[in-house]
Design a protein around this motif. Structure first.
Motif, short mmCIF file in Angstrom:
data_model
loop_
_atom_site.label_atom_id
_atom_site.label_comp_id
_atom_site.label_asym_id
_atom_site.label_seq_id
_atom_site.Cartn_x
_atom_site.Cartn_y
_atom_site.Cartn_z
N VAL A 49 -34.66 19.26 12.26
CA VAL A 49 -35.03 17.85 12.06
C VAL A 49 -35.31 17.59 10.59
CG1 VAL A 49 -36.83 16.13 12.51
CG2 VAL A 49 -35.88 17.48 14.40
N LEU A 50 -36.08 18.48 9.95
CA LEU A 50 -36.34 18.32 8.51
C LEU A 50 -35.05 18.32 7.71
CD1 LEU A 50 -39.42 20.71 8.01
CD2 LEU A 50 -39.43 18.21 7.92
N LEU A 51 -34.15 19.23 8.06
CA LEU A 51 -32.88 19.32 7.34
C LEU A 51 -32.05 18.06 7.52
CD1 LEU A 51 -32.05 23.05 8.17
CD2 LEU A 51 -32.28 22.10 5.85
N ALA A 52 -32.01 17.52 8.72
CA ALA A 52 -31.20 16.32 8.97
C ALA A 52 -31.75 15.13 8.20
CB ALA A 52 -31.16 16.02 10.46
N VAL A 53 -33.07 14.98 8.20
CA VAL A 53 -33.67 13.86 7.47
C VAL A 53 -33.43 14.01 5.96
CG1 VAL A 53 -35.87 12.78 6.85
CG2 VAL A 53 -35.38 13.35 9.24
N GLY A 54 -33.57 15.23 5.46
CA GLY A 54 -33.32 15.47 4.04
C GLY A 54 -31.87 15.23 3.66
N TYR A 55 -30.96 15.60 4.54
CA TYR A 55 -29.54 15.41 4.25
C TYR A 55 -29.22 13.92 4.13
CZ TYR A 55 -24.49 16.09 4.45
OH TYR A 55 -23.15 16.09 4.15
N ARG A 59 -28.70 14.68 0.48
CA ARG A 59 -27.85 15.87 0.69
C ARG A 59 -28.51 17.09 0.06
NH1 ARG A 59 -21.66 14.61 -0.52
NH2 ARG A 59 -22.55 13.49 -2.29
N TRP A 60 -29.86 17.13 0.15
CA TRP A 60 -30.73 18.25 -0.22
C TRP A 60 -30.81 18.50 -1.72
CZ3 TRP A 60 -27.26 20.86 3.80
CH2 TRP A 60 -27.67 20.49 5.10
N SER A 61 -30.44 17.51 -2.50
CA SER A 61 -30.56 17.67 -3.95
C SER A 61 -31.82 16.98 -4.46
CB SER A 61 -29.34 17.09 -4.66
OG SER A 61 -28.23 17.98 -4.50
N GLN A 62 -32.34 17.48 -5.59
CA GLN A 62 -33.58 16.98 -6.16
C GLN A 62 -33.34 15.82 -7.12
OE1 GLN A 62 -36.59 17.38 -5.50
NE2 GLN A 62 -37.72 16.69 -7.30
N ASN A 63 -32.16 15.71 -7.67
CA ASN A 63 -31.80 14.62 -8.58
C ASN A 63 -32.77 14.50 -9.76
OD1 ASN A 63 -29.46 13.44 -7.12
ND2 ASN A 63 -31.00 13.19 -5.51
N TYR A 73 -37.44 9.47 -3.89
CA TYR A 73 -37.54 10.60 -4.79
C TYR A 73 -37.29 11.92 -4.07
CZ TYR A 73 -39.74 7.62 -8.34
OH TYR A 73 -39.99 6.64 -9.27
N GLY A 74 -36.56 12.82 -4.74
CA GLY A 74 -36.48 14.20 -4.35
C GLY A 74 -35.60 14.49 -3.16
N VAL A 75 -35.70 15.74 -2.73
CA VAL A 75 -34.87 16.25 -1.65
C VAL A 75 -35.02 15.39 -0.39
CG1 VAL A 75 -34.47 18.26 -0.15
CG2 VAL A 75 -35.06 18.59 -2.57
N THR A 189 -27.59 27.05 -1.78
CA THR A 189 -26.74 26.65 -0.67
C THR A 189 -27.62 26.48 0.57
OG1 THR A 189 -24.82 27.81 -1.55
CG2 THR A 189 -24.80 27.26 0.81
N VAL A 190 -27.52 25.31 1.17
CA VAL A 190 -28.34 24.98 2.34
C VAL A 190 -27.41 24.69 3.51
CG1 VAL A 190 -30.09 23.42 3.28
CG2 VAL A 190 -30.12 24.00 0.84
#
Length: 618
Positions: A49-55, A59-63, A73-75, A189-190
């Motif tokens: 769930v955390l991964l899906a929301v972050g994606y 897309r899991w980048s911090q920018n 902001y953020g991941v 890589t995530v």
């Protein structure tokens, strides 16, 4: 008992800071995949769930800690407060330029104790903070199936619109089903493994109690002409307690609507419309649910009925009522209340009664003046034709008992109950003779006796007036005079026998104080014990005051008062901020104390069941 409405509308903040030790989430490898696994373990939110929301957010980048175009902001795309705003539409029937999204950044700060700067710039803190937000949105959830977290995912979208929340949650479940692999801007890589069986629980999202400003759906019968003219809902100062002009709620689920309150506007339709929109007087803030125009009966809705409008000066009544303003002036007889207005209003009130289940009687279709309030109000006043109005509602005021009865209902007629009062118009001058809706209550059985409580014939003096539809118990009769109990004292109402009688025999039960005087309360609030274990402070049990606005009204032993309702809800809705930032905000506290609603004078009051005995009104 307290029931917390889920995180609402413009803020989605939580009632209390989390007790979780978030330092455990911060310690360890800074690898993004490892951080997600650690955050899931500490927070209890499933890793996928955390991964899906972050994606969805990055897309899991911090920018590099820089915000997205929508302020995330953020991941995990944590957002600051009020990250975007809607444009003002041509019809003016949505949020009218107010922020439509809420920030998750401050929730993450409150839950973890981390600074906003760290949550923005540190990818580990960002992921940990987001996991805290999701955990706070669905506290107590331990299941690891993604479907069990549907509500929390929808709330993370930060939108006050249910459709948008469902859409966001649907996108997250698309990601869960398809899976994903990305190399982030940190070089990690995530991977999110595909879960083809992941399925959104739409019912849980629909029940998420996202509290919404604005009128999303016009609530009006098809038999009358209606439009939307929205009341303001916005901040008015730096504190979250400074806002106008109503309170978000979900009254179809959490608070019963038991009353329809009849008001009159004291301004013309055009001026009142400008007041609602904040255009007439910038520093005067008002709200009610509907306005009915005089000349043609046109209706405007200003506040969704699920929300609590600020119309009655009595929070308990506001909690449990819909307020309808009628274009008119209570001190200008015959000028404003047209038949078109009466008929449109009655159609609206019947429609709302069918929707919410309140009773179409004079215990529940009430005037503003008939409840204690923080401001002295006397609308709709003596020139509102209650008998005609109740007939239009299909609930005419008439005898409901054959033969003699000790309980009676006031029914003086209207056009043949003409009076010449004082203090009409502006500046005040004598009122022309015109039909009125009440009978006088005097201190003795004589036309020359003073009115009770030092009252006068001023058009605004309501304290000695028994209005059409009110019920009383007859203590004794002397000729054409009936003795009743009125605000704890004896009063006399003149009602000749026969067809000219101003009262009709009625069914009803009465209450009588047991052993000692019974206090009359202005609001049916819960007992102190109901607040224990909740973040909501005890609100007390405000008493009903007499005509001097100082002395509490009590029912003396041996006095009888007619019961208006024996099924009164005992509750308190805590709504103090625009952004839910106070602990317990948007919480309903429900008590065990039982009250009865009774007619005690020109107003209703509430008495505790243990303070009185219930007797037959025969």
């Amino acid at each position: 008992m307290a029931t917390s409405l889920a995180l609402a509308g413009l803020a989605l903040t939580t009632p209390s800071a989390s007790a979780t030790d978030w330092s455990a989430c911060l310690q360890g490898s800074g690898d993004t995949q490892a951080t997600f696994a650690r955050a899931a373990k500490v927070s209890g939110v499933p890793e996928d769930v955390l991964l899906a929301v972050g994606y969805l957010g990055s897309r899991w980048s911090q920018n590099a800690g820089q915000p997205s175009v929508s302020g995330g902001y953020g991941v995990m795309h944590l957002t600051d407060e009020a990250v975007s705003a809607t444009s003002a539409p041509a019809k003016g029937d949505t949020n009218r330029g107010l922020p439509d999204r809420a920030g998750t950044m401050s929730v993450a700060r409150d839950e973890t104790g981390l600074s906003l700067q760290r949550l923005r710039t540190d990818p580990v803190a960002n992921i940990c903070g987001a996991s805290a937000v999701l955990a706070s949105y669905q506290p107590g959830t331990t299941a690891q199936r993604p479907a069990a977290w549907s509500k929390a995912i929808a709330l993370y979208a930060g939108t006050a619109d249910r459709t948008e929340a469902l859409h966001y949650a649907g996108l997250a479940f698309d990601v869960l089903r398809s899976g994903a692999t990305e190399t982030t801007d940190l070089g990690d890589t995530v991977t999110l493994a595909a879960n083809p069986d992941a399925s959104l629980n739409e019912a849980a999202v629909e029940d998420d109690r996202l509290l919404q400003p604005g009128v999303q759906e016009l609530e009006c019968p098809a038999t009358i002409a209606c439009d939307v003219v929205e009341a303001q809902y916005r901040s008015t100062g730096p504190s979250p307690t400074q806002y106008v002009n109503y309170d978000l709620a979900d009254r179809e689920k959490d608070l019963s609507i038991d009353y329809l309150v009849v008001h009159n506007t004291e301004c013309t339709y055009d001026v009142c419309t400008k007041l609602i929109k904040g255009e007439a007087e910038p520093n005067r803030f008002v709200s009610w649910h509907y306005t009915v125009r005089s000349n043609d009966g046109h209706v405007d809705q200003h506040v969704a009925t699920r929300n609590v409008a600020a119309h009655a000066g009595n929070w308990y009544l506001n909690m449990h009522s819909i307020g309808v303003e009628h274009e008119g002036k209570a001190g200008e007889p015959g000028t404003w209340y047209t038949e078109a207005l009466y008929r449109s209003s009655s159609e609206l009130v019947k429609y709302l009664a069918d929707k919410y289940g309140y009773e179409l009687d004079r215990a529940h279709v009430v005037g503003h003046e008939e409840f204690g309030s923080s401001n002295y109000k006397w609308d709709p006043g003596p020139y509102w034709d209650w008998e005609h109005y109740m007939t239009l509602l299909g609930a005419p005021i008439r005898p409901d008992r054959r033969g003699p009865s000790s309980v009676f209902t006031v029914k003086p007629g209207f056009t043949d109950n003409a009076r010449a009062l004082d203090g009409c118009f502006t500046p005040a001058r004598p009122c022309p003779s015109f039909g009125t809706n009440y009978v006088d209550v005097r201190t003795a059985p004589s036309d020359d006796a003073p009115l009770v409580e030092g009252s006068t014939d001023l058009v605004s003096d309501r304290n000695a007036r028994a209005a059409a539809g009110h019920k009383f118990y007859v203590v004794e009769r002397q000729g054409d005079w009936l003795q009743v109990w009125w605000d704890g004292i004896a009063g006399w109402i003149k009602s000749p026998k026969g067809e000219t009688a101003d009262v009709v025999p009625s069914q009803g039960e009465v209450v009588e104080a047991v052993g000692k005087p019974a206090t009359v309360y202005q609001r049916a609030y819960p007992e102190a014990a109901a607040y224990e274990g909740t973040p909501v402070p005890y609100q007390g049990q405000p008493v009903l005051l007499g005509a001097d606005n100082k002395t509490a009204i009590t029912l003396q032993p041996g006095q009888q008062y007619v019961i208006a309702d024996k099924t009164v809800p005992t509750d308190y809705y805590f709504a103090k901020t625009i952004d839910n930032s106070l602990p317990g905000d948007k919480t309903v506290v429900t008590g065990q104390q039982k009250y009865y609603q009774v007619w005690v004078g020109h107003r209703f009051g509430y008495v505790k069941a243990e303070d009185v005995q219930v007797l037959s009104g025969r």
